[in-house]
Structures are given as structure tokens and as C-alpha cells.
Enzyme design. Structure first.
Site, PDB file in Angstrom:
ATOM      1  N   THR A  95     -24.281  23.938  26.171  1.00 30.97           N
ATOM      2  CA  THR A  95     -23.035  23.662  26.874  1.00 30.97           C
ATOM      3  C   THR A  95     -23.014  24.473  28.159  1.00 30.97           C
ATOM      4  OG1 THR A  95     -20.625  23.980  26.825  1.00 30.97           O
ATOM      5  CG2 THR A  95     -21.927  25.412  25.398  1.00 30.97           C
ATOM      6  N   GLY A  96     -22.645  23.828  29.250  1.00 28.52           N
ATOM      7  CA  GLY A  96     -22.608  24.551  30.512  1.00 28.52           C
ATOM      8  C   GLY A  96     -22.740  23.625  31.696  1.00 28.52           C
ATOM      9  N   HIS A  97     -23.362  24.095  32.746  1.00 27.25           N
ATOM     10  CA  HIS A  97     -23.548  23.343  33.984  1.00 27.25           C
ATOM     11  C   HIS A  97     -24.641  22.305  33.767  1.00 27.25           C
ATOM     12  CE1 HIS A  97     -24.261  23.568  38.633  1.00 27.25           C
ATOM     13  NE2 HIS A  97     -23.960  22.359  38.210  1.00 27.25           N
ATOM     14  N   THR A 151     -17.659  20.901  26.195  1.00 28.86           N
ATOM     15  CA  THR A 151     -18.660  20.244  25.364  1.00 28.86           C
ATOM     16  C   THR A 151     -18.724  20.842  23.964  1.00 28.86           C
ATOM     17  OG1 THR A 151     -19.986  19.742  27.308  1.00 28.86           O
ATOM     18  CG2 THR A 151     -21.135  19.808  25.213  1.00 28.86           C
ATOM     19  N   GLY A 158     -24.485  13.960  32.323  1.00 24.13           N
ATOM     20  CA  GLY A 158     -24.895  15.355  32.267  1.00 24.13           C
ATOM     21  C   GLY A 158     -26.005  15.586  31.268  1.00 24.13           C
TER      22      GLY A 158
END
Length: 387
Positions: free
Chosen positions: A298-300, A247, A277
Site C-alpha cells: 500500500t502506498g504510492h 488500500t 495503480g
């Protein structure tokens, strides 16, 4: 006490709790990002140290970008050509935003310009380099937010927009909505003159190989599509040590002291078609408020949605009287991992104080200071994970 977000005159207020801190800072002068000095064309690699847990990474920042959080780039296996390509990608994005600020453009235009450059760079999981869904397609998400009035726009699951971040800005400026999804968002973008592409535009060999590896891993583990090792943006990847990033996003502070934030992504490798997401969700992947912060995460993604990541940073600053570094650290390093996910954020306040905490092993990011210096960080030694 920290000034509440609804005030339009927050820059004229100086509160006692910040006196000691701000006395030692150089006031951000965003318009200086547009100076024609030669320093604006140099790229500086940040030394290994950073601000530390709950302390700012940098001050006098007018623009910052990220290229995703996840597993770290290994300096021992990353070739000089790859290093140059990643640093150039971040630098090109910063220079695009700098050009906007230089000619007196606002922070919204600056973050859009920066993110468009990252969307056009196949190294990153956005636009051209978007990952594949489980059915071997591409579905892209993006959002943008203006700090002066909390106006926002977003698109989710678009399949034919070359630059989803521009579609998100159109939603903000030309509709009474915040989020458009799927075919409706694609049609809206096309009707408003944005360049369209076919699905094969997004295709890259690297992302195809990642999809095949993720499917093989899922078959071996007898798991459902979309499950497996989390990668940049929370996706399922081929292995725990895969070195791709994901991302992208940008935050900016312009000459009128207005903040803005933007985020764009292709999502997670091997995701279920229709999955959305955090990137297009205001308050999860993107948030901007002149009284507190501009943040891009940005991430999970699922965890960032459940934890309302970027809005929580703002609320901790507004109602908890934390500064930007303290608030970002608490959310990214202390709270979200308890929900089962990791990642990072770039966060910038109205005084140019910047931080980029991350609980993942690595994060790609860079920033531009008021005097025109560009700093990029791509290796763990330059940006160690916070603990």
C-alpha cells in the site's frame, strides 16, 4: 542457501543459515487459528515497540491484514469511537479469515474473506469506501495470488462489482488470463454470479469531501487532475495531514503451509479516469510464493509499479538469501523512497514470520497468531515509521 521457489518440498528442508534463528522461534501452526479457545475472541493492542529495522514484527503469524499506509492517525485528535471503529474493522477482517482457516480452508479463501470484509467497510479505500476519480466516478482494482503455483488473478477499473477481490479470484480460477479490465471485467464478474451494484453504492460523504478538497487544492496550485499531495494509495488529498487510510490487503498461511496474498483499492483521490495503480499488478502490489513470501503493499502506486515492490521482496529472499524482514525493509524503506514514493507492506513467510515495514508516517494493520491472538496497530506509537 534459501530453497528456490519451484520446489514443492521446501518445508522439508532446513538450511544451516537459519538454524540459529529458527531454534528460537515458535513454529507456526496455522490450523491452531481455528481453535475454539476463548483467546481467539480477544483483541490485543500491540505495545509501542516493534521488531525494528530489518527485524520481524511478529512470529507464529497465520493471517495479517492492512488498511492502508499514509498519514498517521493522531491519538490526540482521534476520538475513542473512531479508534474503536478502525480496530474493529481490522479485527472483523482477521476473524473472517480465521473462520476460513478454522474449518480447514486454504490461504486463498482466507485472504479473500478478509479483504471482502474490508471492502464492505466504508472506513477503507476499497469497495464501499472507494475514493472518487477526477470525473466523480469510482474505478476499483484488486488482485489475488496463490503461493503454491504462483497462480494469480486481477481486475482493474471495475465500476459495478461489489467485491472486486472476488472478481480477481474468479479471473485466477476460471480464465486463462491474469488481468481483466474495465467493462470486460465487470461483465465477466456479473456472468459468474457476483453481486453487482450501481456507482452510488460506493458513495460516501467523506470521500466526496476529499474529492472537492483535492480539486480545490489542484486549482489553487494550477496543477493537473491527479496531482497534489499523495495520500493512502498514492492519491491526491486535501492536505498533508489528512488522516484517512487507503488500500486494503491480506496475507495468510494455511494448515497445508500454503501462502496467499490479496490487495484491493479504490485508487487515488482525483485520479485520471483509467488510471491503474499497483494493487492489481502482480509483483507490484501483490505477490505470493511458498518458497519466499506472501506480500500485499500500500502506498504510492506508480512508484510501487516502477520498483516491482512485492516481487523484489521475494527475489531478495530467493536469490539474495535475505529473510522476510530484511527483504521487506530494504525494498520499502531503502529502495522505493529513492524513486519518489512511500508506503508500506505486510509480508509473511512460510514459517509464520511477519513484518510490516513502512516509510510513510503511519500504516493500519493487524495480525492473527497461531494461538488465536489478534493484534491491531493504528497509531504511530504502535508502529513507528522505519528509517
Amino acid at each position: 542457501m534459501r530453497l528456490r521457489s519451484h520446489s514443492r518440498i521446501w518445508l522439508g528442508t532446513v538450511f544451516a543459515a537459519a538454524t540459529v534463528l529458527t531454534a528460537s522461534l515458535t513454529t507456526a501452526v496455522p490450523s491452531s487459528a481455528g481453535s475454539s479457545s476463548t483467546s481467539s475472541h480477544k483483541t490485543f493492542v500491540r505495545p509501542a515497540e516493534r521488531g525494528g529495522p530489518g527485524r520481524p514484527d511478529a512470529r507464529d503469524v497465520v493471517l495479517a491484514v492492512h488498511g492502508g499506509a499514509g498519514t498517521a492517525l493522531d491519538p490526540d485528535t482521534t476520538s475513542p469511537q473512531q479508534e474503536r471503529a478502525y480496530r474493529k474493522g481490522l479485527t472483523d477482517a482477521l476473524r473472517a479469515g480465521q473462520r476460513v482457516l478454522r474449518r480447514g480452508g486454504d490461504s486463498v479463501a482466507a485472504v479473500e474473506a478478509s479483504v471482502r470484509v474490508l471492502e464492505d467497510n466504508e472506513l477503507f479505500n476499497a469497495g464501499k469506501g472507494a475514493v472518487f476519480t477526477a470525473d466523480a466516478g469510482h474505478e476499483l482494482d484488486a488482485s489475488i495470488m496463490r503461493g503454491s503455483d504462483q497462480a494469480a488473478g486481477a481486475v482493474a477499473g471495475v465500476r459495478s462489482v461489489r467485491n472486486p477481490i472476488s472478481a480477481a479470484r474468479l479471473v485466477m480460477e476460471k480464465t486463462r488470463h491474469v488481468l481483466l479490465a474495465g467493462e470486460g471485467a465487470d461483465d465477466f464478474a456479473a456472468r459468474n454470479g457476483l453481486p453487482t451494484v450501481t456507482q452510488d453504492y460506493y458513495w460516501t460523504q467523506k470521500r466526496w469531501d476529499q474529492l472537492m478538497a483535492a480539486k480545490e487544492k489542484a486549482r489553487n496550485a494550477k496543477s493537473a487532475p491527479g496531482e497534489g499531495t499523495r495520500g493512502p494509495g498514492g492519491g491526491a488529498t486535501a492536505s498533508d495531514d489528512e488522516q484517512t487510510k487507503g488500500t486494503v490487503g491480506a496475507v495468510a498461511l494455511d494448515g497445508r503451509h500454503n501462502l496467499a496474498a490479496a490487495t484491493s483499492t479504490g485508487g487515488m483521490t482525483n485520479k485520471m479516469p483509467g488510471r491503474v495503480g499497483d494493487s492489481p499488478i502482480i509483483g507490484a502490489g501483490t505477490y505470493a510464493n511458498n518458497g519466499t513470501v506472501a506480500a500485499s503493499a500500500t502506498g504510492h502506486g506508480e512508484v510501487f509499479i516502477r520498483g516491482a515492490a512485492t516481487a523484489t521482496i521475494s527475489h531478495l529472499m530467493e536469490y539474495g538469501d535475505l529473510d522476510v524482514a530484511q527483504a521487506a525493509y530494504r525494498v520499502l524503506v531503502k529502495q522505493l523512497p529513492q524513486l519518489g514514493g512511500d508506503g508500506g507492506v505486510i509480508a509473511l513467510d512460510g514459517e509464520g514470520v511477519f513484518d510490516a515495514p513502512h516509510s510513510s508516517p503511519g500504516m493500519l494493520y493487524g495480525y492473527l497468531t497461531g494461538d488465536g491472538k489478534i493484534i491491531t496497530k493504528i497509531f504511530p506509537s504502535e508502529s513507528p515509521a522505519n528509517e
